[in-house]
Enzyme design. Structure first.
Site, PDB file in Angstrom:
ATOM      1  N   GLU A  98      55.956 -34.425  12.967  1.00  0.00           N
ATOM      2  CA  GLU A  98      54.519 -34.608  13.195  1.00  0.00           C
ATOM      3  C   GLU A  98      54.272 -35.835  14.074  1.00  0.00           C
ATOM      4  O   GLU A  98      55.037 -36.801  14.037  1.00  0.00           O
ATOM      5  CB  GLU A  98      53.794 -34.820  11.859  1.00  0.00           C
ATOM      6  CG  GLU A  98      53.313 -33.553  11.187  1.00  0.00           C
ATOM      7  CD  GLU A  98      52.054 -32.977  11.831  1.00  0.00           C
ATOM      8  OE1 GLU A  98      51.718 -33.346  12.981  1.00  0.00           O
ATOM      9  OE2 GLU A  98      51.409 -32.146  11.189  1.00  0.00           O
ATOM     10  N   PHE A 151      41.206 -44.575  15.827  1.00  0.00           N
ATOM     11  CA  PHE A 151      41.526 -43.379  16.603  1.00  0.00           C
ATOM     12  C   PHE A 151      42.456 -43.776  17.742  1.00  0.00           C
ATOM     13  O   PHE A 151      42.160 -44.693  18.510  1.00  0.00           O
ATOM     14  CB  PHE A 151      40.264 -42.706  17.146  1.00  0.00           C
ATOM     15  CG  PHE A 151      40.563 -41.341  17.710  1.00  0.00           C
ATOM     16  CD1 PHE A 151      40.697 -40.244  16.874  1.00  0.00           C
ATOM     17  CD2 PHE A 151      40.761 -41.168  19.075  1.00  0.00           C
ATOM     18  CE1 PHE A 151      41.013 -38.986  17.383  1.00  0.00           C
ATOM     19  CE2 PHE A 151      41.081 -39.919  19.593  1.00  0.00           C
ATOM     20  CZ  PHE A 151      41.203 -38.820  18.742  1.00  0.00           C
ATOM     21  N   ARG A 164      47.412 -37.461  26.734  1.00  0.00           N
ATOM     22  CA  ARG A 164      48.711 -37.278  26.064  1.00  0.00           C
ATOM     23  C   ARG A 164      49.833 -37.964  26.843  1.00  0.00           C
ATOM     24  O   ARG A 164      50.855 -38.332  26.273  1.00  0.00           O
ATOM     25  CB  ARG A 164      49.052 -35.786  25.962  1.00  0.00           C
ATOM     26  CG  ARG A 164      48.195 -34.999  24.999  1.00  0.00           C
ATOM     27  CD  ARG A 164      48.842 -33.650  24.729  1.00  0.00           C
ATOM     28  NE  ARG A 164      47.922 -32.675  24.183  1.00  0.00           N
ATOM     29  CZ  ARG A 164      47.613 -32.550  22.908  1.00  0.00           C
ATOM     30  NH1 ARG A 164      48.121 -33.380  22.027  1.00  0.00           N
ATOM     31  NH2 ARG A 164      46.773 -31.617  22.505  1.00  0.00           N
TER      32      ARG A 164
HETATM   33  P1  IMP Z   1      45.251 -34.309   9.164  1.00  0.00           P
HETATM   34  O1  IMP Z   1      45.252 -32.853   8.798  1.00  0.00           O
HETATM   35  O2  IMP Z   1      43.917 -34.938   8.867  1.00  0.00           O
HETATM   36  O3  IMP Z   1      46.373 -35.086   8.557  1.00  0.00           O
HETATM   37  O4  IMP Z   1      45.304 -34.372  10.730  1.00  0.00           O
HETATM   38  C1  IMP Z   1      46.440 -34.319  11.460  1.00  0.00           C
HETATM   39  C2  IMP Z   1      46.090 -34.051  12.892  1.00  0.00           C
HETATM   40  O5  IMP Z   1      44.862 -34.685  13.280  1.00  0.00           O
HETATM   41  C3  IMP Z   1      47.124 -34.613  13.823  1.00  0.00           C
HETATM   42  O6  IMP Z   1      48.196 -33.726  14.014  1.00  0.00           O
HETATM   43  C4  IMP Z   1      46.321 -34.890  15.075  1.00  0.00           C
HETATM   44  O7  IMP Z   1      46.253 -33.724  15.868  1.00  0.00           O
HETATM   45  C5  IMP Z   1      44.931 -35.186  14.574  1.00  0.00           C
HETATM   46  N1  IMP Z   1      44.630 -36.640  14.544  1.00  0.00           N
HETATM   47  C6  IMP Z   1      44.415 -37.403  13.457  1.00  0.00           C
HETATM   48  N2  IMP Z   1      44.169 -38.672  13.791  1.00  0.00           N
HETATM   49  C7  IMP Z   1      44.248 -38.726  15.141  1.00  0.00           C
HETATM   50  C8  IMP Z   1      44.093 -39.804  16.100  1.00  0.00           C
HETATM   51  O8  IMP Z   1      43.862 -40.977  15.776  1.00  0.00           O
HETATM   52  N3  IMP Z   1      44.249 -39.455  17.401  1.00  0.00           N
HETATM   53  C9  IMP Z   1      44.523 -38.179  17.804  1.00  0.00           C
HETATM   54  N4  IMP Z   1      44.674 -37.158  16.950  1.00  0.00           N
HETATM   55  C10 IMP Z   1      44.530 -37.433  15.617  1.00  0.00           C
END
Ligand code: IMP
Length: 200
Positions: A98, A151, A164
Site C-alpha cells: 500500500e 494531505f 504522482r
Molecule cells: P483508507 O481506506 O482511508 O485507509 O484510504 C486509503 C487510500 O486513501 C489510499 O490508498 C489513498 O489512495 C487515499 N489517501 C489517503 N490519504 C491520502 C493522502 O494524504 N494523499 C493522497 N491519497 C490519500
C-alpha cells in the site's frame, strides 16, 4: 508561503525503502514458495517498483486496482475491485503493498477479499501510515513512515490523478484551496507549460 512543502525527501524515502526491502527479504527468505507482492494501484506503483528492485530474494508481483478514495473526507468503506490479481493465491505468502493507510477501510476490505482466496499468510507493507485517522483496526506489519493527519502528494500519491510523479512526498498546506485550484502546485514544481521549449 509555498502551497506545499517537503514532508519526506526523496533521499529519506530511498533509504527507508531499502530498509523495508531488507526486512522483507529476511522475513520471507525461507518460505516454501516465493512471496507474492500485491501492489495496490495506482498509488503504490512507484513504491512497489523501488521496493522490488531492492528485494534480495525470489518473489512474484501482481497488481490490484480498487475504486478510488473520496477526497471529501467522508469514506463509506464501500470499495470495489476494478482490476483483480491474476496469480492463484492459495497457500501463497501474500504481501499487500500500500502507499498509505488512512482510515483503514480500504485495507480492511482488501484483507477480507484476499483472505477468502486461502493464502498461507497475509501481511501488509505500507509506505505511509496515518494511524491517527484510523476508523477500523487493521494489522499493518511493515510501515515506512508514520505521518500526522495531513494531505500528502508525490511518490505515487495523487490529488485527482495529479502530482504522482513528484519524487518527494509533499504536504499540502491548504487542501480546500487545492480543491478549487487543482493546478495550484504546478508553478512551484515545474516550468510553466507556456515557457516550455518546443521539441525540434
Ligand atoms: P483508507 O481506506 O482511508 O485507509 O484510504 C486509503 C487510500 O486513501 C489510499 O490508498 C489513498 O489512495 C487515499 N489517501 C489517503 N490519504 C491520502 C493522502 O494524504 N494523499 C493522497 N491519497 C490519500
Amino acid at each position: 508561503m509555498p502551497p506545499a512543502e517537503i514532508l519526506i525527501a526523496r533521499s529519506s524515502i530511498a533509504a527507508r525503502v531499502r530498509a523495508l526491502a531488507s526486512a522483507l527479504s529476511t522475513a520471507y527468505a525461507s518460505t516454501a514458495q516465493p512471496p507474492v507482492l500485491i501492489s495496490v494501484l495506482q498509488g503504490s506503483a512507484l513504491f512497489t517498483a523501488d521496493l522490488m528492485r531492492s528485494i534480495a530474494i525470489d518473489m512474484a508481483v501482481d497488481f490490484i486496482s480498487i475504486s478510488s478514495y473520496a477526497h471529501s473526507g467522508s469514506h463509506s468503506g464501500v470499495v470495489k475491485i476494478v482490476k483483480d490479481v491474476e496469480i492463484d493465491l492459495s497457500d501463497r505468502d501474500v504481501v499487500i503493498v500500500e502507499d498509505i493507510v488512512d482510515t483503514g477501510l480500504t485495507l480492511n476490505y482488501l484483507r477480507r477479499s484476499l483472505t477468502e482466496r486461502g493464502p498461507h499468510s497475509l501481511r501488509t507493507i505500507t509506505l505511509l501510515d496515518k494511524t491517527v485517522r484510523r476508523l477500523v483496526p487493521v494489522p499493518v506489519e511493515f510501515v515506512g513512515f508514520e505521518i500526522p493527519d495531513v494531505f500528502v502528494v508525490g511518490y505515487g500519491l495523487d490529488f485527482q490523478g495529479r502530482y504522482r510523479n513528484v519524487g518527494d512526498i509533499l504536504v499540502v498546506r491548504d487542501l480546500a484551496r487545492l480543491v478549487n485550484e487543482p493546478d495550484l502546485l504546478v508553478g512551484s514544481l515545474w516550468p510553466r507549460r507556456g515557457q516550455r521549449r518546443q521539441p525540434t
